[in-house]
Design a protein around this motif. Structure first.
Motif, PDB file in Angstrom:
ATOM      1  N   GLN A   1      -5.386  -5.817  -7.187  1.00  0.00           N
ATOM      2  CA  GLN A   1      -5.403  -6.964  -6.259  1.00  0.00           C
ATOM      3  C   GLN A   1      -4.182  -6.981  -5.346  1.00  0.00           C
ATOM      4  OE1 GLN A   1      -5.969 -11.030  -7.521  1.00  0.00           O
ATOM      5  NE2 GLN A   1      -7.385 -10.428  -9.105  1.00  0.00           N
ATOM      6  N   HIS A   2      -3.072  -6.529  -5.901  1.00  0.00           N
ATOM      7  CA  HIS A   2      -1.808  -6.658  -5.162  1.00  0.00           C
ATOM      8  C   HIS A   2      -1.490  -5.394  -4.382  1.00  0.00           C
ATOM      9  CE1 HIS A   2      -1.036  -9.451  -8.776  1.00  0.00           C
ATOM     10  NE2 HIS A   2      -1.664 -10.098  -7.820  1.00  0.00           N
ATOM     11  N   ARG A   3      -1.062  -5.586  -3.137  1.00  0.00           N
ATOM     12  CA  ARG A   3      -0.787  -4.449  -2.255  1.00  0.00           C
ATOM     13  C   ARG A   3       0.678  -4.028  -2.382  1.00  0.00           C
ATOM     14  NH1 ARG A   3      -4.650  -4.404   2.115  1.00  0.00           N
ATOM     15  NH2 ARG A   3      -6.051  -6.177   1.928  1.00  0.00           N
ATOM     16  N   PRO A   4       0.910  -2.767  -2.694  1.00  0.00           N
ATOM     17  CA  PRO A   4       2.305  -2.301  -2.814  1.00  0.00           C
ATOM     18  C   PRO A   4       3.111  -2.519  -1.538  1.00  0.00           C
ATOM     19  CG  PRO A   4       0.791  -0.671  -3.687  1.00  0.00           C
ATOM     20  CD  PRO A   4      -0.055  -1.711  -3.048  1.00  0.00           C
ATOM     21  N   CYS A   5       2.432  -2.511  -0.367  1.00  0.00           N
ATOM     22  CA  CYS A   5       3.162  -2.681   0.899  1.00  0.00           C
ATOM     23  C   CYS A   5       3.759  -4.085   1.032  1.00  0.00           C
ATOM     24  CB  CYS A   5       2.262  -2.361   2.085  1.00  0.00           C
ATOM     25  SG  CYS A   5       0.826  -3.430   2.208  1.00  0.00           S
ATOM     26  N   GLU A   6       3.314  -5.030   0.194  1.00  0.00           N
ATOM     27  CA  GLU A   6       3.824  -6.399   0.269  1.00  0.00           C
ATOM     28  C   GLU A   6       5.056  -6.605  -0.619  1.00  0.00           C
ATOM     29  OE1 GLU A   6       2.607  -8.511   2.336  1.00  0.00           O
ATOM     30  OE2 GLU A   6       0.420  -8.529   2.383  1.00  0.00           O
ATOM     31  N   VAL A   7       5.372  -5.599  -1.413  1.00  0.00           N
ATOM     32  CA  VAL A   7       6.488  -5.730  -2.355  1.00  0.00           C
ATOM     33  C   VAL A   7       7.796  -6.049  -1.624  1.00  0.00           C
ATOM     34  CG1 VAL A   7       7.969  -4.375  -3.905  1.00  0.00           C
ATOM     35  CG2 VAL A   7       5.509  -4.346  -4.216  1.00  0.00           C
ATOM     36  N   LYS A   8       7.978  -5.421  -0.452  1.00  0.00           N
ATOM     37  CA  LYS A   8       9.233  -5.583   0.290  1.00  0.00           C
ATOM     38  C   LYS A   8       9.495  -7.055   0.633  1.00  0.00           C
ATOM     39  CE  LYS A   8      11.878  -3.500   4.039  1.00  0.00           C
ATOM     40  NZ  LYS A   8      12.513  -4.748   4.429  1.00  0.00           N
ATOM     41  N   LYS A   9       8.423  -7.772   0.981  1.00  0.00           N
ATOM     42  CA  LYS A   9       8.572  -9.192   1.330  1.00  0.00           C
ATOM     43  C   LYS A   9       9.175  -9.971   0.162  1.00  0.00           C
ATOM     44  CE  LYS A   9       4.518  -9.849   4.298  1.00  0.00           C
ATOM     45  NZ  LYS A   9       3.216 -10.530   4.330  1.00  0.00           N
ATOM     46  N   LEU A  10       8.651  -9.698  -1.044  1.00  0.00           N
ATOM     47  CA  LEU A  10       9.140 -10.403  -2.235  1.00  0.00           C
ATOM     48  C   LEU A  10      10.589 -10.021  -2.528  1.00  0.00           C
ATOM     49  CD1 LEU A  10       6.072 -10.025  -4.635  1.00  0.00           C
ATOM     50  CD2 LEU A  10       6.636 -11.977  -3.243  1.00  0.00           C
ATOM     51  N   VAL A  11      10.851  -8.714  -2.438  1.00  0.00           N
ATOM     52  CA  VAL A  11      12.205  -8.234  -2.740  1.00  0.00           C
ATOM     53  C   VAL A  11      13.216  -8.809  -1.742  1.00  0.00           C
ATOM     54  CG1 VAL A  11      13.663  -6.174  -2.857  1.00  0.00           C
ATOM     55  CG2 VAL A  11      11.395  -6.137  -3.863  1.00  0.00           C
ATOM     56  N   ASP A  12      12.846  -8.824  -0.467  1.00  0.00           N
ATOM     57  CA  ASP A  12      13.753  -9.364   0.558  1.00  0.00           C
ATOM     58  C   ASP A  12      14.084 -10.827   0.289  1.00  0.00           C
ATOM     59  OD1 ASP A  12      13.903  -6.965   1.813  1.00  0.00           O
ATOM     60  OD2 ASP A  12      12.464  -7.436   3.412  1.00  0.00           O
TER      61      ASP A  12
END
Lengths: 82, 210
Positions: free
Chosen positions: B60-71
């Motif tokens: 369900q979760h897109r790896p490309c969105e990880v950066k948003k959370l980390v930032d």
């Protein structure tokens, strides 16, 4: 037990010195509730300990890709699987 | 970035497949979602990671969105960043009416208890900083932990923020909380949230001073 031995409530009431037999039934019910609560608490604590132990087992047996590469083809893995 | 797969006692060879490509922890038997998640956080705590990202295993979760959370976590804006599918457009994602109703109820309950609007309290797409990693390694709810964790962190004084992310429909497997189980899930989580009010909040000093 009470169905098989119908005078049990009366006997328990007499043993405990309770005048009203129905009150002894309430006491018995309360005792059973406390006992069940106690057992549930023990089970819950034990479950927590088992979960923590299984987590520790998992952490200690961590597998890394480089460990897989080191194995010779056909060699059994740590868990016994080919 | 290191990837860790926690295999919660699966019998389909997940552990063998995963261990070829990433670090893998195989639990000897199924301990449930809370226990599996906590294993990951314990690993992160043990190895001194500064940020841990939690991603569900159903695609369900897109790896490309990880950066948003980390930032969000790196900027210090939040101790825990929760990816919300309802704050952004997720064209490929649809919830059935029962799930929507359950999510609406839990959202309202959390808003009532925390005074904050959390739009996607059941999202399993999250990033946690070192403080939260330590707290989770110390204690983590067992069953259906996502909404409960938000309340517990809020009560302990941690900052929780939502970040808009897009999600997909699950790629494989089926939800463990469909049908009547969904109703039971909402009831159980609601009860847990109420009981958490009676619980003493996490002791930050104790958790971080270990």
């Amino acid at each position: 037990m009470l169905a098989a031995w119908q005078d049990a409530v009366g006997v328990i009431a007499e043993l405990l010195g309770i005048q009203y037999t129905t009150f002894s039934l309430l006491c018995l019910t309360a005792f059973l509730f406390v006992m069940i609560f106690e057992l549930l608490t023990i089970v819950s604590v034990q479950e927590q300990k088992i979960n923590t132990l299984s987590q520790m087992v998992g952490l200690l047996t961590e597998k890394r890709p480089e460990q897989q590469d080191e194995k010779q083809p056909g060699q059994a893995s740590d868990d016994g699987r080919p | 970035m290191d990837v860790l797969v926690v295999d919660d006692g699966s019998t389909d060879g997940t552990a063998r497949e995963a261990s070829n490509k990433s670090r893998t922890i195989s639990l000897p038997f199924n301990v449930g979602i809370g226990g599996a998640m906590q294993t990951g956080y314990r690993y992160a705590d043990l190895h001194g990671y500064d940020i841990a990202i939690q991603v569900d295993g159903d695609g369900q979760h897109r790896p490309c969105e990880v950066k948003k959370l980390v930032d969000t976590v790196l900027s210090g804006e939040a101790d825990l960043a929760v990816g919300s599918r309802f704050l952004s457009n997720s064209p490929g994602y649809k919830q059935n009416p029962m799930r929507q109703l359950g999510a609406f109820f839990l959202r309202g309950m959390l808003q009532l208890l925390t005074g904050r609007r959390i739009t996607d309290c059941t999202s399993g797409f999250r990033a946690a900083n070192r403080k939260v990693i330590r707290a989770f390694a110390h204690w983590y709810p067992e069953d259906y932990p996502e909404p409960e964790v938000i309340l517990l962190l809020h009560r302990a004084g941690y900052q929780v923020t939502e970040v808009p992310v897009s999600m997909r429909q699950r790629r494989n497997g089926s939800s463990s909380i469909s049908g009547l189980k969904g109703v039971f899930y909402v009831m159980k989580v609601s009860l847990c949230l109420l009981l958490d009010l009676a619980r003493r909040p996490w002791d930050n000093a104790k958790v971080n001073g270990r």
